[in-house]
Design a protein around this motif. Structure first.
Motif, mmCIF file in Angstrom:
data_model
loop_
_atom_site.group_PDB
_atom_site.id
_atom_site.type_symbol
_atom_site.label_atom_id
_atom_site.label_comp_id
_atom_site.label_asym_id
_atom_site.label_seq_id
_atom_site.Cartn_x
_atom_site.Cartn_y
_atom_site.Cartn_z
ATOM 1 N N ILE A 67 -7.531 -5.587 9.178
ATOM 2 C CA ILE A 67 -8.305 -5.182 7.999
ATOM 3 C C ILE A 67 -8.738 -3.718 8.141
ATOM 4 O O ILE A 67 -8.644 -2.943 7.195
ATOM 5 C CB ILE A 67 -9.531 -6.101 7.814
ATOM 6 C CG1 ILE A 67 -9.061 -7.499 7.413
ATOM 7 C CG2 ILE A 67 -10.495 -5.540 6.782
ATOM 8 C CD1 ILE A 67 -10.157 -8.549 7.414
ATOM 9 N N GLU A 68 -9.190 -3.344 9.334
ATOM 10 C CA GLU A 68 -9.580 -1.949 9.568
ATOM 11 C C GLU A 68 -8.404 -1.011 9.330
ATOM 12 O O GLU A 68 -8.571 0.067 8.754
ATOM 13 C CB GLU A 68 -10.096 -1.766 10.998
ATOM 14 C CG GLU A 68 -11.491 -2.321 11.224
ATOM 15 C CD GLU A 68 -11.950 -2.154 12.666
ATOM 16 O OE1 GLU A 68 -11.096 -2.142 13.587
ATOM 17 O OE2 GLU A 68 -13.167 -2.036 12.864
ATOM 18 N N MET A 69 -7.216 -1.417 9.766
ATOM 19 C CA MET A 69 -6.029 -0.577 9.570
ATOM 20 C C MET A 69 -5.732 -0.402 8.085
ATOM 21 O O MET A 69 -5.392 0.702 7.638
ATOM 22 C CB MET A 69 -4.821 -1.183 10.303
ATOM 23 C CG MET A 69 -4.897 -1.051 11.813
ATOM 24 S SD MET A 69 -3.540 -1.852 12.689
ATOM 25 C CE MET A 69 -2.124 -1.069 11.973
ATOM 26 N N LYS A 70 -5.864 -1.473 7.308
ATOM 27 C CA LYS A 70 -5.642 -1.367 5.864
ATOM 28 C C LYS A 70 -6.653 -0.428 5.232
ATOM 29 O O LYS A 70 -6.314 0.362 4.350
ATOM 30 C CB LYS A 70 -5.711 -2.749 5.214
ATOM 31 C CG LYS A 70 -4.517 -3.620 5.525
ATOM 32 C CD LYS A 70 -4.639 -4.977 4.858
ATOM 33 C CE LYS A 70 -3.452 -5.866 5.226
ATOM 34 N NZ LYS A 70 -3.564 -7.199 4.609
ATOM 35 N N VAL A 71 -7.906 -0.511 5.676
ATOM 36 C CA VAL A 71 -8.940 0.379 5.145
ATOM 37 C C VAL A 71 -8.603 1.831 5.486
ATOM 38 O O VAL A 71 -8.696 2.724 4.636
ATOM 39 C CB VAL A 71 -10.339 -0.007 5.688
ATOM 40 C CG1 VAL A 71 -11.377 1.051 5.379
ATOM 41 C CG2 VAL A 71 -10.770 -1.348 5.131
ATOM 42 N N ILE A 72 -8.203 2.075 6.707
ATOM 43 C CA ILE A 72 -7.855 3.438 7.126
ATOM 44 C C ILE A 72 -6.660 3.945 6.332
ATOM 45 O O ILE A 72 -6.638 5.106 5.893
ATOM 46 C CB ILE A 72 -7.592 3.484 8.650
ATOM 47 C CG1 ILE A 72 -8.915 3.281 9.383
ATOM 48 C CG2 ILE A 72 -6.946 4.797 9.061
ATOM 49 C CD1 ILE A 72 -8.791 3.132 10.884
ATOM 50 N N GLU A 73 -5.664 3.088 6.116
ATOM 51 C CA GLU A 73 -4.509 3.495 5.305
ATOM 52 C C GLU A 73 -4.948 3.829 3.878
ATOM 53 O O GLU A 73 -4.489 4.807 3.288
ATOM 54 C CB GLU A 73 -3.455 2.388 5.286
ATOM 55 C CG GLU A 73 -2.701 2.229 6.587
ATOM 56 C CD GLU A 73 -1.731 1.054 6.580
ATOM 57 O OE1 GLU A 73 -1.321 0.617 5.471
ATOM 58 O OE2 GLU A 73 -1.400 0.577 7.663
ATOM 59 N N GLY A 74 -5.837 3.026 3.315
ATOM 60 C CA GLY A 74 -6.354 3.293 1.973
ATOM 61 C C GLY A 74 -7.107 4.613 1.918
ATOM 62 O O GLY A 74 -6.952 5.394 0.967
ATOM 63 N N LEU A 75 -7.927 4.873 2.923
ATOM 64 C CA LEU A 75 -8.648 6.144 2.982
ATOM 65 C C LEU A 75 -7.678 7.319 3.100
ATOM 66 O O LEU A 75 -7.880 8.372 2.479
ATOM 67 C CB LEU A 75 -9.630 6.154 4.161
ATOM 68 C CG LEU A 75 -10.853 5.256 4.023
ATOM 69 C CD1 LEU A 75 -11.636 5.223 5.329
ATOM 70 C CD2 LEU A 75 -11.738 5.739 2.900
ATOM 71 N N LYS A 76 -6.639 7.136 3.903
ATOM 72 C CA LYS A 76 -5.633 8.196 4.080
ATOM 73 C C LYS A 76 -4.946 8.504 2.751
ATOM 74 O O LYS A 76 -4.806 9.668 2.363
ATOM 75 C CB LYS A 76 -4.606 7.756 5.127
ATOM 76 C CG LYS A 76 -3.550 8.776 5.432
ATOM 77 C CD LYS A 76 -2.586 8.252 6.496
ATOM 78 C CE LYS A 76 -1.442 9.210 6.710
ATOM 79 N NZ LYS A 76 -0.468 8.666 7.670
ATOM 80 N N ILE A 77 -4.536 7.461 2.029
ATOM 81 C CA ILE A 77 -3.869 7.649 0.731
ATOM 82 C C ILE A 77 -4.830 8.294 -0.255
ATOM 83 O O ILE A 77 -4.464 9.217 -0.992
ATOM 84 C CB ILE A 77 -3.335 6.299 0.202
ATOM 85 C CG1 ILE A 77 -2.176 5.819 1.077
ATOM 86 C CG2 ILE A 77 -2.903 6.410 -1.247
ATOM 87 C CD1 ILE A 77 -1.741 4.388 0.802
ATOM 88 N N GLY A 78 -6.070 7.836 -0.269
ATOM 89 C CA GLY A 78 -7.067 8.416 -1.159
ATOM 90 C C GLY A 78 -7.303 9.885 -0.859
ATOM 91 O O GLY A 78 -7.428 10.717 -1.767
ATOM 92 N N ASN A 79 -7.359 10.240 0.419
ATOM 93 C CA ASN A 79 -7.562 11.628 0.818
ATOM 94 C C ASN A 79 -6.382 12.491 0.373
ATOM 95 O O ASN A 79 -6.567 13.611 -0.114
ATOM 96 C CB ASN A 79 -7.760 11.709 2.330
ATOM 97 C CG ASN A 79 -8.263 13.051 2.779
ATOM 98 O OD1 ASN A 79 -8.849 13.785 1.998
ATOM 99 N ND2 ASN A 79 -8.047 13.369 4.032
ATOM 100 N N GLU A 80 -5.166 11.969 0.529
ATOM 101 C CA GLU A 80 -3.978 12.712 0.084
ATOM 102 C C GLU A 80 -4.015 12.941 -1.428
ATOM 103 O O GLU A 80 -3.708 14.041 -1.899
ATOM 104 C CB GLU A 80 -2.707 11.962 0.480
ATOM 105 C CG GLU A 80 -2.429 11.964 1.969
ATOM 106 C CD GLU A 80 -1.269 11.050 2.363
ATOM 107 O OE1 GLU A 80 -0.662 10.416 1.471
ATOM 108 O OE2 GLU A 80 -0.983 10.962 3.570
ATOM 109 N N CYS A 81 -4.408 11.918 -2.176
ATOM 110 C CA CYS A 81 -4.505 12.055 -3.639
ATOM 111 C C CYS A 81 -5.539 13.108 -4.018
ATOM 112 O O CYS A 81 -5.302 13.927 -4.914
ATOM 113 C CB CYS A 81 -4.858 10.719 -4.282
ATOM 114 S SG CYS A 81 -3.532 9.510 -4.247
#
Length: 167
Positions: free
Chosen positions: A63-77
Motif C-alpha cells: 500500500i505504501e508503494m502504491k501511495v509513493i507511486e501516486g505521489l510520484k505521478i502527481g508530482n510529475e503532472c
C-alpha cells in the motif's frame, strides 16, 4: 491445534491410569512426550503469529508503494503543468478575470438601478427638462370664479353583502 490438544488430553488421562496401575516409568515417559508436544505447539503458534505479522507488513508495504507511486505521478503532472503555465501567465489571467468581473459588476449595477446620487440627480434634471418641453399648460381664464359652490348630494351607503365562509 485441536488434534494435538485432544491428543494431549488423552495422554494426560493415560498417564493417570498408568500411575494408578503402578507404572510410574511409563507415565513419566508419556508426560515427557506430552510436554514436548506442548512446546512444539507453542513454537508452531509463534511461527504462525510471525507469518501473519509478516503478511500484514508486506500488505502495508505494498500500500505504501502504491501511495509513493501516486505521489510520484502527481508530482510529475504538477511539474508539467508548471512548465506550461508560468507565474506571470497565471497573474495575467487572474488580472484579466478580475477586470472582467469588475466590468460585469458595473453592468449589473446599471441594470439593477443602483446609480450614484450624481447619476440620479442628472436623470431627474433630464426628466424635468423633458416634462417642461412637452407640457403645454392651458390658458388661465379671465372670468372671476363663482362665489358659491353648489352642494353635492350626499351619497347613500349601500349595505355590502356579507361573505359567508364555506365549511
Amino acid at each position: 491445534q485441536r488434534r494435538v490438544g485432544l491428543s494431549l488430553q488423552r495422554e494426560r488421562a493415560l498417564a493417570r491410569q498408568l500411575l494408578q496401575d503402578g507404572k510410574r516409568e511409563k507415565a513419566l515417559l508419556l508426560l515427557k512426550k506430552k510436554r514436548y508436544q506442548e512446546q512444539l505447539l507453542d513454537k508452531t503458534e509463534n511461527q504462525i503469529s510471525n507469518l501473519e505479522r509478516m503478511v500484514q507488513d508486506i500488505e502495508f508495504t505494498q500500500i505504501e508503494m502504491k501511495v509513493i507511486e501516486g505521489l510520484k505521478i502527481g508530482n510529475e503532472c504538477l511539474n508539467k503543468m508548471h512548465q506550461v503555465m508560468s507565474i506571470e501567465e497565471v497573474e495575467r489571467i487572474i488580472g484579466e478575470t478580475q477586470d472582467a468581473v469588475e466590468y460585469q459588476r458595473q453592468i449589473d449595477e446599471l441594470l439593477a438601478g443602483s446609480l450614484t446620487e450624481e447619476d440620479e440627480d442628472a436623470i431627474l434634471e433630464e426628466l424635468n427638462a423633458i416634462t417642461q418641453e412637452q407640457m403645454e399648460l392651458p390658458e388661465v381664464p379671465s372670468e372671476p370664479l363663482p362665489e358659491k359652490i353648489p352642494e353635492a348630494s350626499p351619497v347613500k351607503n349601500k349595505p355590502k353583502p356579507e361573505l359567508v365562509a364555506a365549511s
